[in-house]
Design an enzyme around this catalytic site. Structure first.
Site, PDB file in Angstrom:
ATOM      1  N   THR A  64      -0.962   9.576   2.113  1.00  0.00           N
ATOM      2  CA  THR A  64      -1.197   8.152   2.346  1.00  0.00           C
ATOM      3  C   THR A  64      -1.971   8.003   3.657  1.00  0.00           C
ATOM      4  O   THR A  64      -2.359   8.982   4.282  1.00  0.00           O
ATOM      5  CB  THR A  64       0.133   7.379   2.451  1.00  0.00           C
ATOM      6  OG1 THR A  64       0.813   7.795   3.652  1.00  0.00           O
ATOM      7  CG2 THR A  64       1.020   7.627   1.233  1.00  0.00           C
ATOM      8  N   SER A  68      12.435  10.593   6.482  1.00  0.00           N
ATOM      9  CA  SER A  68      11.442  11.662   6.590  1.00  0.00           C
ATOM     10  C   SER A  68      12.165  12.973   6.871  1.00  0.00           C
ATOM     11  O   SER A  68      13.288  12.973   7.403  1.00  0.00           O
ATOM     12  CB  SER A  68      10.462  11.360   7.718  1.00  0.00           C
ATOM     13  OG  SER A  68       9.651  12.482   8.028  1.00  0.00           O
ATOM     14  N   LYS A  83      13.471   8.159  12.948  1.00  0.00           N
ATOM     15  CA  LYS A  83      13.969   8.650  11.659  1.00  0.00           C
ATOM     16  C   LYS A  83      15.337   9.326  11.808  1.00  0.00           C
ATOM     17  O   LYS A  83      16.165   9.251  10.884  1.00  0.00           O
ATOM     18  CB  LYS A  83      12.956   9.606  11.034  1.00  0.00           C
ATOM     19  CG  LYS A  83      11.648   8.936  10.623  1.00  0.00           C
ATOM     20  CD  LYS A  83      11.884   7.787   9.653  1.00  0.00           C
ATOM     21  CE  LYS A  83      10.583   7.181   9.166  1.00  0.00           C
ATOM     22  NZ  LYS A  83      10.797   6.077   8.198  1.00  0.00           N
ATOM     23  N   LEU A 124       3.134   4.451  -0.398  1.00  0.00           N
ATOM     24  CA  LEU A 124       4.325   4.738  -1.194  1.00  0.00           C
ATOM     25  C   LEU A 124       4.986   3.465  -1.697  1.00  0.00           C
ATOM     26  O   LEU A 124       5.481   3.432  -2.826  1.00  0.00           O
ATOM     27  CB  LEU A 124       5.315   5.556  -0.357  1.00  0.00           C
ATOM     28  CG  LEU A 124       6.637   5.911  -1.043  1.00  0.00           C
ATOM     29  CD1 LEU A 124       6.399   6.700  -2.324  1.00  0.00           C
ATOM     30  CD2 LEU A 124       7.539   6.669  -0.089  1.00  0.00           C
ATOM     31  N   TYR A 133       8.423   8.859  16.428  1.00  0.00           N
ATOM     32  CA  TYR A 133       8.645   8.839  14.979  1.00  0.00           C
ATOM     33  C   TYR A 133       9.919   9.591  14.614  1.00  0.00           C
ATOM     34  O   TYR A 133      10.778   9.085  13.884  1.00  0.00           O
ATOM     35  CB  TYR A 133       7.443   9.455  14.270  1.00  0.00           C
ATOM     36  CG  TYR A 133       7.517   9.387  12.758  1.00  0.00           C
ATOM     37  CD1 TYR A 133       7.312   8.175  12.099  1.00  0.00           C
ATOM     38  CD2 TYR A 133       7.779  10.526  12.010  1.00  0.00           C
ATOM     39  CE1 TYR A 133       7.377   8.105  10.720  1.00  0.00           C
ATOM     40  CE2 TYR A 133       7.848  10.462  10.619  1.00  0.00           C
ATOM     41  CZ  TYR A 133       7.650   9.254   9.979  1.00  0.00           C
ATOM     42  OH  TYR A 133       7.718   9.179   8.608  1.00  0.00           O
ATOM     43  N   SER A 170       0.841  -1.200   0.000  1.00  0.00           N
ATOM     44  CA  SER A 170       0.000   0.000   0.000  1.00  0.00           C
ATOM     45  C   SER A 170       0.871   1.242   0.000  1.00  0.00           C
ATOM     46  O   SER A 170       2.098   1.175   0.145  1.00  0.00           O
ATOM     47  CB  SER A 170      -0.921   0.012   1.230  1.00  0.00           C
ATOM     48  OG  SER A 170      -0.161   0.084   2.424  1.00  0.00           O
TER      49      SER A 170
END
Length: 311
Positions: free
Chosen positions: A228, A180, A197, A49, A193, A47
């Site tokens: 997304t 990201s 990253k 990207l 998150y 799903s």
């Protein structure tokens, strides 16, 4: 020592942005490598990207190995790609699939061996699978921080290290990780998150330096918001699903356009690609050149938001 003024910092930031723009223009003129028959592994391919990356690399003639946790959804992608190539002048290949959970480190080594059995080697590994997070640090259980790190950081590096020896033996390969903008700057209510990253950026920067002598390339792709379901599937401080499509996410970049940028980065062997608008790009420079102001702006943002919510 001469004092640096706000105007001077802004001039430095603008000069840096100008150099970056010139580099991007020159990069567009550089011919790209062919991907016909190249073995390309994509994680999180069912799903978002990952699926769009599967489309563009399939259309480019790559031999795909699609990875994900849901066998049925992966097969659906295979069927769609196979149908889309009917009548195409480009020679395409029916993708292979390998089902495993990147967050389950006990399964990664076995999955890597299964990946290698598909075509005997890997030319390009695209680590795309990941999970987002929305939460206040005070209300976030440490287990959530660990789970996000497991999926976004330890999973990709475990798969990379499992496949890396085969690339070293062949003295050829390309490792791509989808990071990201939050791997370069941190914003409030994204601690798990952003931390995962930032760790990803650091690891793959180190990897790039260490494996260049073996003819292996490393690309870190750092997009801003992409349209997304990443925010919908994000976890909160107690581990439950966030379940909200953020406004910035809904207005984000088309994943098909980001997938094209990933394809271009692979063809041109780009080392570090930031896919963001003027404000996030300026924030990256600001974090480096004028951190005190950046921290002040983030503190103000946190006070305004009070808690994680639609931005």
């Amino acid at each position: 020592m001469e004092r640096v003024t706000a105007g001077g910092v802004l001039q430095l930031a603008l000069a840096g942005a100008g150099v970056l723009l010139l580099f991007r223009i020159l990069t567009r003129l550089r011919p790209g490598a062919s991907l016909q028959d190249a073995v390309v592994v994509i994680t999180g391919a069912s799903s978002g990207l990952g699926k769009e990356c599967a489309r563009v690399f399939h259309a480019a003639g790559a031999r795909l190995v699609l990875c994900g946790r849901d066998a049925a959804r992966l097969q659906q992608v295979v069927q769609e790609l196979t149908a889309s190539s009917t009548g195409s002048q480009q020679q395409t290949h029916i993708p292979s699939t390998v089902v495993f959970d990147l967050a389950d480190r006990d399964t990664v080594d076995g999955a890597a061996q299964e990946i290698l059995r598909c075509h005997g080697h890997v030319d390009v590994l695209i680590s795309n699978a990941g999970i987002s997070y929305r939460g206040n640090i005070l209300d976030t259980h440490i287990s959530v921080q660990r789970d996000v790190m497991e999926t976004n950081y330890f999973g990709p590096i475990a798969l990379t290290q499992a496949l890396l020896p085969s690339m070293v033996r062949r003295r050829s390969g390309h490792v791509v990780v989808i990071s990201s903008v939050q791997g370069k700057i941190a914003i409030p209510f994204r601690s798990a998150y952003a931390a995962s990253k930032h760790a990803t950026q650091a690891y793959f920067d180190c990897l790039r330096a260490e494996v260049e002598r073996y003819g292996i390339h490393v690309s870190v792709i750092s997009p801003g918001y992409i349209r997304t379901n990443l925010s919908v599937n994000a976890v909160t401080g107690d581990g439950s699903k966030y379940g909200v499509l953020d406004r910035n996410t809904a207005q984000g970049r088309d994943p098909a356009h980001v997938a094209q940028a990933v394809l271009k980065a692979v063809r041109q062997r780009s080392k570090d690609v930031v896919l963001a608008g003027p404000l996030p790009s300026l924030a990256i420079y600001l974090r480096t050149l004028w951190p005190a102001l950046f921290f002040k702006l983030m503190s103000s943002r946190a006070c305004k938001e009070q808690k994680p919510k639609d931005e």
